[in-house]
Design a protein around this motif. Structure first.
Motif, PDB file in Angstrom:
ATOM      1  N   UNK A  58     -75.580  19.024  15.412  1.00  0.00           N
ATOM      2  CA  UNK A  58     -76.792  18.211  15.495  1.00  0.00           C
ATOM      3  C   UNK A  58     -76.974  17.730  16.925  1.00  0.00           C
ATOM      4  N   UNK A  59     -78.170  17.961  17.457  1.00  0.00           N
ATOM      5  CA  UNK A  59     -78.536  17.498  18.798  1.00  0.00           C
ATOM      6  C   UNK A  59     -79.622  16.445  18.630  1.00  0.00           C
ATOM      7  N   UNK A  60     -79.245  15.176  18.769  1.00  0.00           N
ATOM      8  CA  UNK A  60     -80.205  14.096  18.542  1.00  0.00           C
ATOM      9  C   UNK A  60     -81.231  13.985  19.670  1.00  0.00           C
ATOM     10  N   UNK A  61     -80.903  14.491  20.850  1.00  0.00           N
ATOM     11  CA  UNK A  61     -81.862  14.429  21.955  1.00  0.00           C
ATOM     12  C   UNK A  61     -83.078  15.309  21.686  1.00  0.00           C
ATOM     13  N   UNK A  62     -82.843  16.450  21.055  1.00  0.00           N
ATOM     14  CA  UNK A  62     -83.942  17.369  20.731  1.00  0.00           C
ATOM     15  C   UNK A  62     -84.341  17.283  19.267  1.00  0.00           C
ATOM     16  N   UNK A  63     -83.634  16.458  18.492  1.00  0.00           N
ATOM     17  CA  UNK A  63     -83.863  16.289  17.050  1.00  0.00           C
ATOM     18  C   UNK A  63     -83.699  17.612  16.297  1.00  0.00           C
ATOM     19  N   UNK A  64     -82.701  18.401  16.702  1.00  0.00           N
ATOM     20  CA  UNK A  64     -82.489  19.708  16.079  1.00  0.00           C
ATOM     21  C   UNK A  64     -81.163  19.755  15.335  1.00  0.00           C
ATOM     22  N   UNK A  65     -81.196  20.467  14.223  1.00  0.00           N
ATOM     23  CA  UNK A  65     -80.037  20.720  13.389  1.00  0.00           C
ATOM     24  C   UNK A  65     -79.783  22.221  13.433  1.00  0.00           C
ATOM     25  N   UNK A  66     -78.595  22.615  13.865  1.00  0.00           N
ATOM     26  CA  UNK A  66     -78.231  24.025  13.968  1.00  0.00           C
ATOM     27  C   UNK A  66     -77.279  24.358  12.826  1.00  0.00           C
ATOM     28  N   UNK A  67     -77.621  25.387  12.048  1.00  0.00           N
ATOM     29  CA  UNK A  67     -76.824  25.777  10.895  1.00  0.00           C
ATOM     30  C   UNK A  67     -76.279  27.188  11.064  1.00  0.00           C
ATOM     31  N   UNK A  68     -75.002  27.349  10.759  1.00  0.00           N
ATOM     32  CA  UNK A  68     -74.380  28.664  10.741  1.00  0.00           C
ATOM     33  C   UNK A  68     -73.934  28.923   9.313  1.00  0.00           C
ATOM     34  N   UNK A  69     -74.437  29.989   8.734  1.00  0.00           N
ATOM     35  CA  UNK A  69     -74.149  30.294   7.335  1.00  0.00           C
ATOM     36  C   UNK A  69     -72.855  31.080   7.189  1.00  0.00           C
ATOM     37  N   UNK A  70     -72.275  31.003   6.000  1.00  0.00           N
ATOM     38  CA  UNK A  70     -71.029  31.697   5.701  1.00  0.00           C
ATOM     39  C   UNK A  70     -71.225  33.207   5.816  1.00  0.00           C
ATOM     40  N   UNK A  71     -72.342  33.697   5.288  1.00  0.00           N
ATOM     41  CA  UNK A  71     -72.661  35.126   5.346  1.00  0.00           C
ATOM     42  C   UNK A  71     -74.114  35.291   5.747  1.00  0.00           C
ATOM     43  N   UNK A  72     -74.400  36.384   6.452  1.00  0.00           N
ATOM     44  CA  UNK A  72     -75.768  36.633   6.900  1.00  0.00           C
ATOM     45  C   UNK A  72     -76.715  36.947   5.747  1.00  0.00           C
ATOM     46  N   UNK A  73     -76.192  37.506   4.676  1.00  0.00           N
ATOM     47  CA  UNK A  73     -77.049  37.865   3.545  1.00  0.00           C
ATOM     48  C   UNK A  73     -77.237  36.718   2.556  1.00  0.00           C
ATOM     49  N   UNK A  74     -76.533  35.621   2.766  1.00  0.00           N
ATOM     50  CA  UNK A  74     -76.661  34.447   1.894  1.00  0.00           C
ATOM     51  C   UNK A  74     -76.981  33.237   2.767  1.00  0.00           C
ATOM     52  N   UNK A  75     -78.251  32.892   2.846  1.00  0.00           N
ATOM     53  CA  UNK A  75     -78.675  31.749   3.655  1.00  0.00           C
ATOM     54  C   UNK A  75     -79.393  30.728   2.770  1.00  0.00           C
TER      55      UNK A  75
END
Length: 95
Positions: A58-75
């Motif tokens: 989480x980057x509060x300066x840009x108000x962005x949440x970055x998510x990395x999923x367990x698998x590319x085919x399951x998001x």
């Protein structure tokens, strides 16, 4: 003294090496109103328990949440992301 100075200089210039590589995250969510670390705690707790999330940032300066999923085919679907953010008390601006 020279050794301490050399270590200090090395540490100052090495921080950029450890900068976050945002391209490694699958999904980027802009969360309206998430501007401080206290704000981010509720959002973080909501997402870190999800079985499809491997890691998040989480980057509060840009108000962005970055998510990395367990698998590319399951998001996580956008509808579910919206619900989780709203349950945390915030609004999604974009995904």
């Amino acid at each position: 003294m020279k050794l301490i100075l050399a270590l200090y200089i090395a540490l100052c210039f090495s921080t950029s090496v450890y900068a976050l590589d945002k391209s490694k995250y699958d999904t980027v969510v802009t969360v309206k109103g998430m501007v401080c670390s206290s704000c981010a705690i509720g959002v973080k707790n909501k997402f870190k328990r999800h079985f499809l999330i491997k890691k998040l940032y989480i980057d509060t300066k840009t108000q962005k949440l970055y998510l990395d999923h367990v698998r590319d085919d399951k998001v996580i679907k956008s509808v579910e992301i919206n619900k989780m953010v709203e349950d945390s008390g915030y609004e999604v601006s974009s995904i």
